[in-house]
Design an enzyme around this catalytic site. Structure first.
Site, short mmCIF file in Angstrom:
data_model
loop_
_atom_site.label_atom_id
_atom_site.label_comp_id
_atom_site.label_asym_id
_atom_site.label_seq_id
_atom_site.Cartn_x
_atom_site.Cartn_y
_atom_site.Cartn_z
N SER A 246 0.00 -6.25 3.18
CA SER A 246 0.14 -4.92 3.74
C SER A 246 -0.92 -4.53 4.76
CB SER A 246 0.14 -3.88 2.60
OG SER A 246 -1.07 -3.93 1.88
N HIS B 289 6.76 -5.01 1.41
CA HIS B 289 6.75 -4.87 2.87
C HIS B 289 7.68 -5.87 3.54
CE1 HIS B 289 3.51 -1.88 3.26
NE2 HIS B 289 3.02 -2.45 2.16
N LYS C 239 9.76 2.12 0.46
CA LYS C 239 9.42 1.78 1.86
C LYS C 239 10.72 1.62 2.65
CE LYS C 239 4.83 -0.06 0.88
NZ LYS C 239 4.69 0.46 -0.49
#
Length: 398
Positions: free
Chosen positions: A185, A213, A244
């Site tokens: 990240s 991610h 996310k």
């Protein structure tokens, strides 16, 4: 009441401020998007959200959340094994498992909980867990809770990983699990999963990855790092988030073989002792999967935006971490300068936050830009211009 205790805390806070490491929370008054409003009413271009695909405010996702709220209520007031399991949860588990290439999945209130509740139920004192040095804090905390022998290899270093695998084998580990972020990240590094899988097979080790991610936009059809590296369906354990790219609300999951998932349902403490994921999030997450399985347009757009921004920000004189991921770390190295740059670009209409110790190592301060499919070219052009102006003013670039 102990005044000495509170004086100690204030001293700690004063020290954080004096070192330029204090993290202030900026407040926005709008949904996430390419442009957001701050409390003073200004509109600024948002370059620091995990809203990779722009789905946190997508009309179909919002409508699905409303519908689930209407049909399934606000919350369950229960954990899953008592009376907290709805049809929405079972459907989402089946869908997310299929999406990431696994047999089954289990939902958690947060992705942090998915990692926090993973290792202790699966591994004992006879086992070994091998972790990348830059793994996320949730992985580190989860490993701390289990009794397995612990090894750490240098970031993305296959030679050092093999050293750990050899050592674990020589010490007679019953089972060995290698666990890594799919995408890291802070740096945007993409794990070499194809080569790590080959090493794990050579040493009869399991492989687990955190895809927070990556899920939704990495790989040709957005199935994640495994698809990107050509090992889709060959990962033993995958943890991830709905907070996310997959909608941006909250909630996490662990996907794996049925035996793994069933044991987690029996023994994973965050699952057993936390309230069920809210129905509105489950319903909206199903709509997200519908969108992503129906078209690659959003992942294609974020890929194009990322290529443009990475080239343009380097042309403006900034040093960035190399790579292809939408996480673009703009390296400043000094924490005070990183905060000054973040403050100045905000004045110029760009919202991006500085990262510094303890979030990253000392001397590695940066602005972490996160490109999104919701950005248009004009947003990115304005951002590069603002960075260039602020960088010149602060002596960061010429």
């Amino acid at each position: 009441m102990s005044q000495a205790f509170y004086q100690h805390l204030q001293s700690e806070l004063d020290g954080i401020r004096a070192a330029g490491l204090f993290k202030a929370e900026r407040v926005i008054t709008t949904p996430q998007g390419a442009v957001v409003k701050t409390t003073d009413g200004r509109e600024v271009i948002n370059l620091c959200a995990n809203n990779y695909l722009g789905l946190s405010s997508h009309p179909r996702v919002i409508e699905a959340a409303h519908e689930a709220l209407r049909t399934h209520g606000f919350g369950l007031s229960s954990v899953r094994f008592i009376c907290g399991t709805q049809d929405l949860h079972k459907e989402l588990e089946a869908r997310i498992a299929r999406f990431v290439g696994c047999e089954d999945a289990i939902l958690y209130a947060a992705a942090f909980d998915a990692n926090g509740g993973l290792f202790e139920p699966l591994l004992g004192e006879q086992d070994a867990v091998i972790s990348d040095a830059l793994n996320h804090a949730s992985i580190i905390d989860g490993i701390r809770l289990c009794k397995a022998q612990r090894y750490r290899y240098e970031h993305n270093n296959l030679g050092d990983l093999e050293r750990c695998l050899k050592e674990a084998k020589e010490k007679g580990a019953r089972f060995t699990l290698v666990f890594t972020d799919g995408v890291f990240s802070m740096d945007g590094t993409i794990a070499q999963l194809d080569k790590i899988r080959a090493l794990c097979d050579r040493y009869d080790a399991l492989l687990g990855i955190d895809e927070c991610h990556a899920s939704g936009f990495m790989g040709r059809t957005g199935r994640g790092t495994a698809e990107h590296r050509g090992v889709f369906g060959k990962i033993d354990i995958i943890t991830g988030t709905f907070g996310k790219a997959l909608g941006g609300a909250s909630g996490g999951f662990t996907a794996a073989r049925k035996e793994v998932v069933e044991l987690l349902r029996q023994r994973s403490r965050p699952y057993l002792f936390s309230n069920t994921l809210a129905p509105s999030i489950a319903g909206a997450s199903l709509a997200v999967l519908d969108l992503l399985e129906g078209s690659t347009a959003l992942r294609d757009k974020i890929e194009a935006n990322t290529v443009y921004f990475r080239e343009a920000i380097q042309a403006a004189g900034f040093e960035i971490k190399p790579g292809t991921h939408p996480i673009v770390p703009i390296m400043v190295y000094d924490a005070v300068k990183a905060q000054a740059l973040s403050k100045r670009i905000l004045e110029l209409g760009i919202y991006a936050v500085g990262f510094f110790f303890p979030v990253v190592s000392k001397g590695q301060a940066r602005i972490r830009v996160q490109v999104s499919a919701v950005h248009e070219r004009e947003h990115l052009e304005k951002a590069v211009a603002a960075f260039a102006q602020a960088g010149r003013e602060l002596g960061i670039v010429k």
